[in-house]
Design a protein around this motif. Structure first.
Motif, PDB file in Angstrom:
ATOM      1  N   ILE A 154     -14.401  25.197  27.106  1.00 59.73           N
ATOM      2  CA  ILE A 154     -13.763  26.436  27.580  1.00 59.73           C
ATOM      3  C   ILE A 154     -14.790  27.559  27.670  1.00 59.73           C
ATOM      4  O   ILE A 154     -14.844  28.296  28.659  1.00 59.73           O
ATOM      5  CB  ILE A 154     -12.598  26.826  26.644  1.00 59.73           C
ATOM      6  CG1 ILE A 154     -11.498  25.760  26.696  1.00 59.73           C
ATOM      7  CG2 ILE A 154     -12.027  28.184  27.056  1.00 59.73           C
ATOM      8  CD1 ILE A 154     -10.403  25.963  25.664  1.00 59.73           C
ATOM      9  N   LEU A 155     -15.615  27.682  26.637  1.00 61.23           N
ATOM     10  CA  LEU A 155     -16.632  28.736  26.650  1.00 61.23           C
ATOM     11  C   LEU A 155     -17.662  28.514  27.758  1.00 61.23           C
ATOM     12  O   LEU A 155     -18.294  29.466  28.227  1.00 61.23           O
ATOM     13  CB  LEU A 155     -17.315  28.810  25.290  1.00 61.23           C
ATOM     14  CG  LEU A 155     -16.433  29.335  24.147  1.00 61.23           C
ATOM     15  CD1 LEU A 155     -17.134  29.172  22.803  1.00 61.23           C
ATOM     16  CD2 LEU A 155     -16.042  30.797  24.379  1.00 61.23           C
ATOM     17  N   ASP A 156     -17.804  27.270  28.203  1.00 57.36           N
ATOM     18  CA  ASP A 156     -18.694  26.960  29.330  1.00 57.36           C
ATOM     19  C   ASP A 156     -18.026  27.184  30.681  1.00 57.36           C
ATOM     20  O   ASP A 156     -18.630  26.950  31.728  1.00 57.36           O
ATOM     21  CB  ASP A 156     -19.180  25.514  29.239  1.00 57.36           C
ATOM     22  CG  ASP A 156     -20.222  25.327  28.135  1.00 57.36           C
ATOM     23  OD1 ASP A 156     -20.780  26.341  27.680  1.00 57.36           O
ATOM     24  OD2 ASP A 156     -20.470  24.170  27.738  1.00 57.36           O
ATOM     25  N   GLY A 157     -16.757  27.619  30.644  1.00 55.50           N
ATOM     26  CA  GLY A 157     -16.082  27.959  31.893  1.00 55.50           C
ATOM     27  C   GLY A 157     -14.916  27.095  32.285  1.00 55.50           C
ATOM     28  O   GLY A 157     -14.277  27.334  33.318  1.00 55.50           O
ATOM     29  N   ALA A 158     -14.588  26.081  31.493  1.00 57.48           N
ATOM     30  CA  ALA A 158     -13.486  25.192  31.847  1.00 57.48           C
ATOM     31  C   ALA A 158     -12.138  25.797  31.449  1.00 57.48           C
ATOM     32  O   ALA A 158     -12.049  26.584  30.506  1.00 57.48           O
ATOM     33  CB  ALA A 158     -13.666  23.839  31.168  1.00 57.48           C
ATOM     34  N   ASP A 159     -11.106  25.418  32.187  1.00 56.85           N
ATOM     35  CA  ASP A 159      -9.730  25.746  31.819  1.00 56.85           C
ATOM     36  C   ASP A 159      -9.123  24.512  31.161  1.00 56.85           C
ATOM     37  O   ASP A 159      -9.200  23.407  31.712  1.00 56.85           O
ATOM     38  CB  ASP A 159      -8.905  26.124  33.053  1.00 56.85           C
ATOM     39  CG  ASP A 159      -9.264  27.502  33.580  1.00 56.85           C
ATOM     40  OD1 ASP A 159      -9.649  28.359  32.767  1.00 56.85           O
ATOM     41  OD2 ASP A 159      -9.175  27.712  34.806  1.00 56.85           O
ATOM     42  N   ALA A 160      -8.512  24.701  30.003  1.00 59.10           N
ATOM     43  CA  ALA A 160      -7.926  23.580  29.268  1.00 59.10           C
ATOM     44  C   ALA A 160      -6.440  23.820  29.054  1.00 59.10           C
ATOM     45  O   ALA A 160      -6.010  24.945  28.787  1.00 59.10           O
ATOM     46  CB  ALA A 160      -8.625  23.384  27.923  1.00 59.10           C
ATOM     47  N   ALA A 161      -5.662  22.747  29.160  1.00 57.01           N
ATOM     48  CA  ALA A 161      -4.228  22.805  28.883  1.00 57.01           C
ATOM     49  C   ALA A 161      -3.942  21.902  27.692  1.00 57.01           C
ATOM     50  O   ALA A 161      -4.502  20.810  27.580  1.00 57.01           O
ATOM     51  CB  ALA A 161      -3.426  22.348  30.095  1.00 57.01           C
ATOM     52  N   LEU A 162      -3.090  22.361  26.793  1.00 59.55           N
ATOM     53  CA  LEU A 162      -2.678  21.564  25.637  1.00 59.55           C
ATOM     54  C   LEU A 162      -1.264  21.062  25.870  1.00 59.55           C
ATOM     55  O   LEU A 162      -0.360  21.843  26.177  1.00 59.55           O
ATOM     56  CB  LEU A 162      -2.741  22.397  24.356  1.00 59.55           C
ATOM     57  CG  LEU A 162      -2.315  21.681  23.075  1.00 59.55           C
ATOM     58  CD1 LEU A 162      -3.263  20.542  22.745  1.00 59.55           C
ATOM     59  CD2 LEU A 162      -2.258  22.661  21.897  1.00 59.55           C
ATOM     60  N   LEU A 163      -1.066  19.754  25.713  1.00 60.41           N
ATOM     61  CA  LEU A 163       0.227  19.117  25.992  1.00 60.41           C
ATOM     62  C   LEU A 163       0.594  18.229  24.817  1.00 60.41           C
ATOM     63  O   LEU A 163      -0.178  17.347  24.427  1.00 60.41           O
ATOM     64  CB  LEU A 163       0.109  18.287  27.271  1.00 60.41           C
ATOM     65  CG  LEU A 163       1.369  17.681  27.884  1.00 60.41           C
ATOM     66  CD1 LEU A 163       2.307  18.781  28.394  1.00 60.41           C
ATOM     67  CD2 LEU A 163       0.987  16.739  29.017  1.00 60.41           C
ATOM     68  N   SER A 164       1.767  18.458  24.236  1.00 63.41           N
ATOM     69  CA  SER A 164       2.213  17.620  23.125  1.00 63.41           C
ATOM     70  C   SER A 164       3.027  16.448  23.663  1.00 63.41           C
ATOM     71  O   SER A 164       3.258  16.326  24.867  1.00 63.41           O
ATOM     72  CB  SER A 164       3.047  18.433  22.127  1.00 63.41           C
ATOM     73  OG  SER A 164       4.215  18.916  22.731  1.00 63.41           O
TER      74      SER A 164
END
Length: 225
Positions: free
Chosen positions: A66-76
């Motif tokens: 994320i800090l490198d520029g990626a967008d992350a989604a968390l899914l349970s």
């Protein structure tokens, strides 16, 4: 933080689908279940696992991406992440690193059950899963016994009868609702007293995922008035 279906794959918002599709990675509690959801909506985002057994190890990797520029989604596995599911440590780490955390709201088993229960849920207490150990479970139920609010629990099939036995002993024969397999083919709501609900499962093998709602202690409130 993407809320996914609790059963029926169509129970997901347009925004959630778009978020999963536009993300660079999806951190999923169970990649097999997540893959079924993503496949249903033709989403090809990269999946990585993030569950209770590897969450601590994944934190550094995900936050670095994320800090490198990626967008992350968390899914349970089902419903809203962190609500009786892993993800808290990851979210805390993201906040500490100044990473923006955005909730994508949607399904939650506790809220879905409350909406259809027929109990006075304008005031409720979400207790989630009790301990599988009887002593700890009983202590937890005693802590909640005096609350004048509908109590909402999650329970697994193989512990359902043990939970109902303890609840009846500690709460008395209160009105309650058991929601089973919500939004799925075999969805079922059973309503009655705790004794009646316990009897209903004595001659059947509990199957599915259970949300249990129990009326609060109205007598305590009446006494205080």
């Amino acid at each position: 933080m993407v809320a996914g279906p609790i059963g029926h794959l169509e129970d997901i918002t347009y925004r959630a689908v778009r978020t999963l599709a536009e993300a660079d990675i999806v951190a999923a509690e169970d990649t097999r279940r997540a893959r079924k959801l993503l496949s249903r909506y033709e989403i090809e985002t990269r999946l990585i696992s993030c569950h209770e057994h590897n969450e601590r190890k994944r934190i550094a990797e995900i936050t670095r991406l994320i800090l490198d520029g990626a967008d992350a989604a968390l899914l349970s596995d089902a419903g809203t992440p962190v609500i009786s599911d892993p993800g808290y440590r990851l979210i805390r780490a993201a906040v500490e690193r100044g990473i923006q955390v955005t909730p994508i709201p949607g399904p939650c088993a506790a809220v879905a059950a409350a909406s259809a229960a027929g109990l006075p849920v304008s005031d409720f207490y979400f207790a989630g899963f009790c301990s599988p150990k009887q002593g700890r479970r009983q202590r937890r139920l005693r802590e909640l016994a005096d609350l004048n609010a509908v109590l909402i629990f999650y329970e697994s099939p193989h512990r359902l009868m043990k939970f109902l036995n303890d609840a009846l002993d500690i709460f008395g024969n209160r009105n309650a609702v058991i929601a089973r397999e919500m939004t799925k083919m075999h969805e079922e709501f059973l309503r009655g007293t705790l004794d009646e609900l316990r009897a209903a499962f004595q001659n059947r093998t509990p199957k599915g995922e259970f949300t249990i709602l129990i009326e609060g202690n109205h007598e305590r409130n009446a006494t205080s008035d």
